[in-house]
Design a protein around this motif. Structure first.
Motif, PDB file in Angstrom:
ATOM      1  N   GLU A 149      -5.675   1.218  -2.344  1.00  0.00           N
ATOM      2  CA  GLU A 149      -5.176   2.454  -2.983  1.00  0.00           C
ATOM      3  C   GLU A 149      -5.623   2.769  -4.439  1.00  0.00           C
ATOM      4  O   GLU A 149      -5.110   3.152  -5.200  1.00  0.00           O
ATOM      5  CB  GLU A 149      -3.704   2.498  -2.935  1.00  0.00           C
ATOM      6  CG  GLU A 149      -2.894   2.332  -1.623  1.00  0.00           C
ATOM      7  CD  GLU A 149      -3.238   3.501  -0.730  1.00  0.00           C
ATOM      8  OE1 GLU A 149      -3.397   4.745  -1.510  1.00  0.00           O
ATOM      9  OE2 GLU A 149      -3.326   3.408   0.464  1.00  0.00           O
ATOM     10  N   GLY A 150      -7.013   2.577  -4.606  1.00  0.00           N
ATOM     11  CA  GLY A 150      -7.460   2.683  -5.684  1.00  0.00           C
ATOM     12  C   GLY A 150      -7.323   1.370  -6.991  1.00  0.00           C
ATOM     13  O   GLY A 150      -7.800   1.764  -8.189  1.00  0.00           O
ATOM     14  N   GLN A 151      -6.747   0.462  -6.505  1.00  0.00           N
ATOM     15  CA  GLN A 151      -6.322  -0.620  -7.407  1.00  0.00           C
ATOM     16  C   GLN A 151      -7.073  -2.177  -6.845  1.00  0.00           C
ATOM     17  O   GLN A 151      -6.998  -2.012  -5.600  1.00  0.00           O
ATOM     18  CB  GLN A 151      -4.630  -0.818  -7.292  1.00  0.00           C
ATOM     19  CG  GLN A 151      -3.966   0.332  -7.810  1.00  0.00           C
ATOM     20  CD  GLN A 151      -3.927   0.695  -9.261  1.00  0.00           C
ATOM     21  OE1 GLN A 151      -3.968   1.754  -9.805  1.00  0.00           O
ATOM     22  NE2 GLN A 151      -4.012  -0.482 -10.054  1.00  0.00           N
ATOM     23  N   ILE A 152      -7.637  -2.682  -7.898  1.00  0.00           N
ATOM     24  CA  ILE A 152      -8.086  -4.023  -7.466  1.00  0.00           C
ATOM     25  C   ILE A 152      -6.891  -5.167  -7.709  1.00  0.00           C
ATOM     26  O   ILE A 152      -6.109  -5.352  -8.518  1.00  0.00           O
ATOM     27  CB  ILE A 152      -9.130  -4.349  -8.736  1.00  0.00           C
ATOM     28  CG1 ILE A 152     -10.390  -3.489  -8.796  1.00  0.00           C
ATOM     29  CG2 ILE A 152      -9.747  -5.801  -8.417  1.00  0.00           C
ATOM     30  CD1 ILE A 152     -11.176  -3.205  -7.472  1.00  0.00           C
ATOM     31  N   LYS A 209       0.937  -1.064  -0.013  1.00  0.00           N
ATOM     32  CA  LYS A 209      -0.063  -0.068  -0.002  1.00  0.00           C
ATOM     33  C   LYS A 209       0.841   1.351   0.049  1.00  0.00           C
ATOM     34  O   LYS A 209       0.636   2.083  -0.827  1.00  0.00           O
ATOM     35  CB  LYS A 209      -1.015  -0.031   1.156  1.00  0.00           C
ATOM     36  CG  LYS A 209      -2.018  -1.114   1.343  1.00  0.00           C
ATOM     37  CD  LYS A 209      -2.727  -1.172   2.510  1.00  0.00           C
ATOM     38  CE  LYS A 209      -3.749  -2.270   2.351  1.00  0.00           C
ATOM     39  NZ  LYS A 209      -4.763  -2.116   3.776  1.00  0.00           N
ATOM     40  N   LYS A 240       1.144   3.997  -3.049  1.00  0.00           N
ATOM     41  CA  LYS A 240       0.789   5.464  -2.923  1.00  0.00           C
ATOM     42  C   LYS A 240       1.931   6.161  -3.191  1.00  0.00           C
ATOM     43  O   LYS A 240       1.825   7.336  -3.967  1.00  0.00           O
ATOM     44  CB  LYS A 240       0.443   5.619  -1.252  1.00  0.00           C
ATOM     45  CG  LYS A 240       0.026   7.051  -1.054  1.00  0.00           C
ATOM     46  CD  LYS A 240      -0.604   7.268   0.617  1.00  0.00           C
ATOM     47  CE  LYS A 240       0.286   6.536   1.601  1.00  0.00           C
ATOM     48  NZ  LYS A 240      -0.256   6.361   2.921  1.00  0.00           N
ATOM     49  N   SER A 296       2.624   5.542 -12.804  1.00  0.00           N
ATOM     50  CA  SER A 296       1.270   4.636 -12.468  1.00  0.00           C
ATOM     51  C   SER A 296       1.612   3.176 -12.127  1.00  0.00           C
ATOM     52  O   SER A 296       2.524   2.675 -12.818  1.00  0.00           O
ATOM     53  CB  SER A 296       0.485   4.790 -13.755  1.00  0.00           C
ATOM     54  OG  SER A 296       1.211   4.232 -14.919  1.00  0.00           O
ATOM     55  N   LYS A 310       2.508   6.733  -6.923  1.00  0.00           N
ATOM     56  CA  LYS A 310       1.545   7.535  -7.597  1.00  0.00           C
ATOM     57  C   LYS A 310       1.635   8.909  -7.413  1.00  0.00           C
ATOM     58  O   LYS A 310       1.583   9.827  -8.244  1.00  0.00           O
ATOM     59  CB  LYS A 310      -0.130   7.124  -7.055  1.00  0.00           C
ATOM     60  CG  LYS A 310      -0.547   5.674  -7.513  1.00  0.00           C
ATOM     61  CD  LYS A 310      -1.954   5.493  -7.096  1.00  0.00           C
ATOM     62  CE  LYS A 310      -2.506   4.303  -7.732  1.00  0.00           C
ATOM     63  NZ  LYS A 310      -3.796   4.011  -7.272  1.00  0.00           N
ATOM     64  N   GLU A 370     -10.036  -3.870  -3.206  1.00  0.00           N
ATOM     65  CA  GLU A 370      -9.459  -2.597  -3.855  1.00  0.00           C
ATOM     66  C   GLU A 370      -8.504  -2.038  -2.736  1.00  0.00           C
ATOM     67  O   GLU A 370      -8.881  -1.990  -1.723  1.00  0.00           O
ATOM     68  CB  GLU A 370     -10.581  -1.575  -4.146  1.00  0.00           C
ATOM     69  CG  GLU A 370      -9.818  -0.346  -4.852  1.00  0.00           C
ATOM     70  CD  GLU A 370     -11.050   0.665  -5.031  1.00  0.00           C
ATOM     71  OE1 GLU A 370     -10.789   1.875  -4.792  1.00  0.00           O
ATOM     72  OE2 GLU A 370     -12.205   0.400  -5.782  1.00  0.00           O
TER      73      GLU A 370
END
Length: 419
Positions: free
Chosen positions: A62-65, A33, A37, A45, A40, A60
């Motif tokens: 940190e916005g990722q699956i 995580k 973070k 990316s 990003k 999900e």
């Protein structure tokens, strides 16, 4: 032949090596995580987050699956694929084996150790957020303060030493952590130092008198010292790479990667060992950080007047015991530590311990993979190798001809350049 190429040292030394890559983070725990973070925030990316824990698939973070390892087969643009392993060091070999089976093209991979040092060494260029930059600057300053605090703690421990206490006083990377751990399990009063005498000239002036008084008091106490040696090239590798292991050494790490080439800096380290030229190195490194055989003159002879080289050393059994009026010394070869452990603990405790436990193993270290890659690729100067292996009386004092030949066999394919 492995399809994976470790890039820890590359990304630590050159920010461009992480740019324009298809990034997959393996590990959806706290470390994963954090890395996601920070990547990003650096404008890098992350395409996927992968984890072998089935309970995390589809979750999900940190916005990722989080995907399963088997879904990595579907990644496009795999020619620039970089897998970042944010897992415990011991699990990395199994993960790499899985990657070899799943991914059918060459790929790069970095470990948590490499990516964290990427942030540490390149935060000014990586991040736009001034708050993040400030936090790294503060971490660096804290590292410097911790370094000073470490030395002051050593001074405090020197002042605490009493008659009959034990000092594990030896060059770095020769097994001291294992010895300390086993003695402490037995409830022994023991202190650990790599340097005592040399630190006195490093701290600020206001502490120097305290050091001198502490050393004067130490010299009159009746104590036992455990000390050792290690094959010097292997020891130099480990001592050099220690610069990347602790926050209080961040100054050295910064300097090493200022030029972006860790191998170039190791060549300078070799020159320092051979010629004793410490000028390129930061302040705060004792002179005995180079040739470990000189260490005994600086740390044992200077303090207690005992020249270990004037006493016979049992090369075959791997140790000797030196008795004097105030100090008794157990001197061993680290390659024989398991073999001599019974005698060592009889010396220290008066009785053998039931089991000798090895601590601080390289394979359990976060930096292990980068360290092994470094060792495989270093080119050794003939002058540097000859310094230890050609007519070096102190090397011959500890090691037999057969041992030296065995050591040299390991390094022979890495001896190359000569100024």
């Amino acid at each position: 032949m492995s399809k994976g190429i470790l890039v820890d040292l590359n990304i630590m030394g050159n920010l461009k090596c992480i740019k324009n890559k298809t990034i997959v983070v393996w590990g959806a725990g706290d470390k994963g995580k954090y890395v996601i973070k920070m990547l990003k925030k650096a404008g890098i990316s992350v395409l996927y987050v992968c984890d072998s824990n089935v309970k995390l698939w589809g979750v999900e973070i940190e916005g990722q699956i989080v995907i399963s390892p088997f879904e990595l087969c579907r990644i496009g643009n795999r020619g620039k694929l970089c897998i970042v392993l944010c897992t415990m060091p011991g699990s990395n070999p199994a993960i790499r084996k899985t990657l070899e089976q799943i991914i059918d093209v060459k790929y790069e991979y970095a470990t948590y150790f490499g990516i964290i040092n990427l942030f540490r060494f390149h935060y000014e260029a990586l991040f736009r957020d001034e708050y993040i930059k400030c936090s790294f600057r503060i971490e660096k300053e804290i590292g410097k303060l911790e370094y000073q605090q470490l030395i002051l703690q050593r001074l405090n421990n020197v002042c605490k030493v009493r008659d009959e206490d034990i000092l594990v006083l030896q060059p770095g990377k020769v097994g001291s952590i294992s010895i300390m751990a086993n003695l402490m399990r037995e409830g022994c009063s023991v202190y650990h130092f790599h340097y005592i005498y040399s630190w006195a000239g490093i701290l600020q002036e206001e502490y120097r008198k305290i050091w001198e008084t502490a050393l004067k008091n130490l010299k009159v106490k009746k104590i036992k010292i455990i000390t050792g040696v290690r094959e010097p090239i292997a020891r130099d590798f480990a001592a050099f790479f220690e610069a990347f292991s602790e926050k209080n050494n961040i100054r050295r790490g910064d300097w090493i990667f200022r030029c972006g080439d860790v191998y170039k800096v190791f060549r300078q380290y070799m020159e320092m060992v051979v010629h004793g030229d410490y000028r390129p190195w930061n302040d705060g490194i004792p002179e005995v950080w180079g040739d470990e055989f000189i260490w005994f003159d600086k740390e044992i002879k200077e303090l207690w007047g005992i020249d270990v080289y004037q006493y016979p050393f049992d090369k075959e059994n791997g140790y000797t015991v030196i008795y004097s009026e105030k100090v008794d010394i157990f001197l061993y070869k680290s390659e024989r530590l398991n073999d001599v452990s019974e005698k060592l603990y009889e010396f220290a405790l008066g009785y053998p311990i039931p089991e000798f436990v090895i601590e601080n193993r390289a394979e359990d270290s976060w930096r292990n993979e980068a360290y092994q890659e470094f060792k495989r690729n270093v080119v050794l100067s003939p002058d540097y190798v000859e310094h230890y292996y050609k007519d070096n009386k102190r090397m011959d004092f500890f090691y037999t001809k057969e041992e030296k030949e065995g050591f040299l066999k390991k390094w022979e394919n890495q001896i190359g350049w000569k100024e």
